[in-house]
Design an enzyme around this catalytic site. Structure first.
Site, mmCIF file in Angstrom:
data_model
loop_
_atom_site.group_PDB
_atom_site.id
_atom_site.type_symbol
_atom_site.label_atom_id
_atom_site.label_comp_id
_atom_site.label_asym_id
_atom_site.label_seq_id
_atom_site.Cartn_x
_atom_site.Cartn_y
_atom_site.Cartn_z
ATOM 1 N N HIS A 233 0.828 -1.202 0.000
ATOM 2 C CA HIS A 233 0.000 0.000 0.000
ATOM 3 C C HIS A 233 0.866 1.257 0.000
ATOM 4 O O HIS A 233 1.808 1.355 0.777
ATOM 5 C CB HIS A 233 -0.919 -0.020 1.222
ATOM 6 N N ALA B 62 3.485 10.780 -22.193
ATOM 7 C CA ALA B 62 2.808 9.503 -21.948
ATOM 8 C C ALA B 62 3.513 8.808 -20.784
ATOM 9 O O ALA B 62 4.234 7.824 -20.962
ATOM 10 C CB ALA B 62 2.812 8.646 -23.206
ATOM 11 N N HIS C 182 5.905 18.869 -15.499
ATOM 12 C CA HIS C 182 6.726 17.755 -15.972
ATOM 13 C C HIS C 182 8.050 17.684 -15.212
ATOM 14 O O HIS C 182 8.539 16.591 -14.906
ATOM 15 C CB HIS C 182 6.982 17.886 -17.480
ATOM 16 N N ASP D 83 6.943 6.543 -21.199
ATOM 17 C CA ASP D 83 7.286 6.497 -22.619
ATOM 18 C C ASP D 83 8.786 6.242 -22.751
ATOM 19 O O ASP D 83 9.505 6.160 -21.753
ATOM 20 C CB ASP D 83 6.843 7.770 -23.333
#
Length: 129
Positions: free
Chosen positions: A20, A119, A96, A28
């Site tokens: 957990h 991605a 990002h 990608d």
């Protein structure tokens, strides 16, 4: 030999050790892999296997309670973003650059052959009860 689920022995073994709140990344082929974070590289040519193919298999095998995406996916990969908003639970967004920093905390990264922008997803494991 396994008949269902993840057949890749490295992935199956690592999945069995997750608990957990542990985090993994499906990425990608361009995402930098931080030093010290194991990478299971499934790519074999540009575009293959796709991010969606691998993510779907992962989601079939793991309980996921949260997901993190780069905010840039919304404008730079709208089709994938739309698909992910229907597929993933409790999505949060970071830049990002922050996303790349967060990958340092992952138990491992699964590298796909995906070539579309942003991605990448950080998945936080949930529990089965």
């Amino acid at each position: 030999m396994k008949k269902h689920g993840i057949l890749n022995r490295e992935l199956a073994g690592r999945f069995a050790k997750l608990g957990h709140t542990d985090k993994i990344v499906v990425a990608d082929c361009g995402l930098p892999i931080p030093d010290g974070v194991p990478c299971i590289d499934l790519s074999y040519k540009l575009g293959e296997p796709s991010f969606r193919t691998i993510l779907n298999v992962v989601l079939d095998d793991l309980v996921v309670e949260r997901a993190v995406l780069a905010d840039e996916i919304k404008t730079n990969n709208a089709e994938l973003w739309s698909n992910l908003t229907e597929t993933l639970p409790n999505i949060s967004y970071v830049s990002h650059e922050e996303f790349k920093r967060m990958t340092e905390q992952a138990k491992f990264i699964i590298r796909t052959g995906e070539t579309t922008p942003y991605a990448n997803v950080i998945l936080q494991c949930g529990v089965i009860f």
